[in-house]
Each structure stands twice: as structure tokens, then as C-alpha cells.
Scaffold this motif. Structure first.
Motif: not given
Length: 260
Positions: A42, A67, A69, A78, A82
Motif C-alpha cells: 500500500v 494499492y 492512497n 496505510t 492492507g
């Protein structure tokens, strides 16, 4: 019946401007002798080339998920993103500048299953920016309960594996720093005992200027977390923090004497 994939380990790796070290970190996970794993990366709104490096892995490995943010949210939130996408029964945390020994996960899962332990950590050693060991293996306390953790921050996050079949839907505290310590306290407060493996299976990179390298700030965090998160009397929190300082000094002096 468990809603998680049995025996799978989901590795949660938060990333923020980690272009220097993320390849080494990912490679050390891929080289694990325990193979039933997925990696959940992430990116906390990095501005460097971390995304470019990760994209090369995504083309080769279908067990790596990525992924991003849209804005910087901090490492606690964060990691929680996950955790939301993780499929495995077991969760391992890995910082994007740290390195694992190839047998780390194998040893931990074996111990957790043998001793029915829901939270396992390992000893660490410390490495510099080039990967050279600069501080020998940490001394660990094999069994850590809530009272022990109040006076010792002895659970390194990048060494942790936990069992969601026992602990449930674990979430990290969302404070900006010290969120890992706050999370372990919350888990152990329920009567859980964490078990440590006395092998330096986790190599913790010391980065200049990092939050974790600032010892004075770390001591302040311990007190603050105990008072405002654990609702411990400020006087008792001060006593606990004093023991934290003493124990930290003992570890330092022990390592110094070992080097000599």
C-alpha cells in the motif's frame, strides 16, 4: 469455518518514498522458504519512483497486490488498508526498508502452530543504508504479556506474525507514530501472550532522521500511549516509562560489552 485462507500468510507492506530499499524488501519476502504467501503493498502517496519499481513485480507475480492512497494517511491507516484486502489467516508486517531471513516465516508458522500462539515475533539485528550489520542480535524476552510490554518495547513490527483466527479482525491504531506499540498493547491487554524466537530473522534498517531512531521521542510516545490510549494513571505510566529507559540502557550496555 474461518473466513480467511487457511495457512496463507498475508504480508502487509506500507510504502512511502521507498525507492532505495523496496526492491530488497520485496525480494526478501519472495525468497521465503514458506511459499503460501501474498504481498499487499500500500503506497502512502509516494512522490518518488516506488510505483515504477513495484509495477515491474506486478507483471511477474500474481501474488503481489498494489494499492495507492490518494493522499498521505500515515503508516497506521496505510497498514489498515492492507489488512482490509488481506486474505490470509496469518498476517505479517514488513516495512519497505527492512529485510527478512529466508526462513523467517517458516520458523514462525511452525512455532505458532505447535504452541498455539496467536502472536509471534523474532529477534532483530540492525543494518545501515548499505545492508551492513551495525548492531548485533537484540536480546528478547521469549514470552511477553501485557505487564511486560508496559515496561519494554520488545516487539519489532517487521518481525511480527499474528493469527486472525484467534485475534479476529486486527486493526492498527491510527496515531501518527507509535501505532505499532499501541496495537500490541491493545492485543495483549486481552490476555494474549506473544512468543519470541531468539534468532535475528529480521534485519531492521536504521534510517537517519526516522521517527524510530529518535530515542527521546520514543520515550515520550511510550508515556503518551499508556496514558491516553491505555488510560493508565500518569504516575504509573511514568514508573513504566522509567523501566523502559532502564531496560533500553541495559540492552545498549550489553551490546557494547559484547562488541568489546
Amino acid at each position: 469455518m474461518s473466513k480467511y485462507v487457511e495457512n496463507m500468510v498475508s504480508v502487509i507492506m506500507p510504502v512511502y518514498n521507498s525507492e532505495k530499499y523496496i526492491k530488497v524488501a520485496i525480494d526478501s519476502v519472495l525468497k521465503q522458504t514458506y511459499k503460501n504467501m501474498e504481498i499487499i503493498i500500500v503506497d502512502d502517496a509516494s512522490t518518488d519512483s516506488s510505483a515504477v519499481i513495484v509495477s515491474k513485480y506486478l507483471r511477474k507475480f500474481d501474488n503481489i497486490k498494489y494499492y495507492v492512497n490518494h493522499k498521505n494517511m500515515g503508516v497506521g491507516q496505510t497498514r489498515n488498508i492492507g489488512l482490509k484486502y488481506a486474505k490470509g489467516r496469518y498476517i505479517a508486517f514488513m516495512d519497505a526498508d527492512d529485510v527478512w531471513d529466508k526462513d523467517k516465516i517458516k520458523y514462525q508458522i511452525r512455532l505458532m502452530q505447535r504452541e498455539e500462539c496467536p502472536l509471534c515475533f523474532t529477534a532483530i539485528d540492525m543494518i545501515d543504508k548499505d545492508g551492513n550489520v551495525i548492531n548485533g542480535k537484540s536480546r528478547i524476552i521469549r514470552k511477553v504479556d501485557y505487564k511486560v510490554l508496559l515496561r519494554n518495547t520488545v516487539i519489532p513490527t517487521s518481525s511480527v506474525v499474528l493469527d486472525r483466527n484467534v485475534l479476529g479482525n486486527v486493526k492498527m491504531s491510527c496515531i501518527r507514530s507509535g501505532q505499532d506499540y499501541a496495537t500490541w498493547l491493545r492485543i495483549l491487554r486481552k490476555g494474549v501472550i506473544a512468543i519470541g524466537i531468539d534468532k535475528a530473522l529480521t534485519h531492521y534498517r536504521i534510517a537517519s532522521g526516522s521517527l524510530s531512531s529518535n530515542k527521546l521521542k520514543s520515550i515520550s510516545q511510550v508515556w503518551s500511549i499508556q496514558v491516553f490510549k491505555e488510560h493508565i494513571n500518569p504516575i504509573n505510566a511514568t514508573i513504566n516509562t522509567s523501566f523502559f529507559i532502564i531496560n533500553a540502557l541495559r540492552k545498549y550496555l550489553c551490546k557494547r560489552s559484547t562488541v568489546k
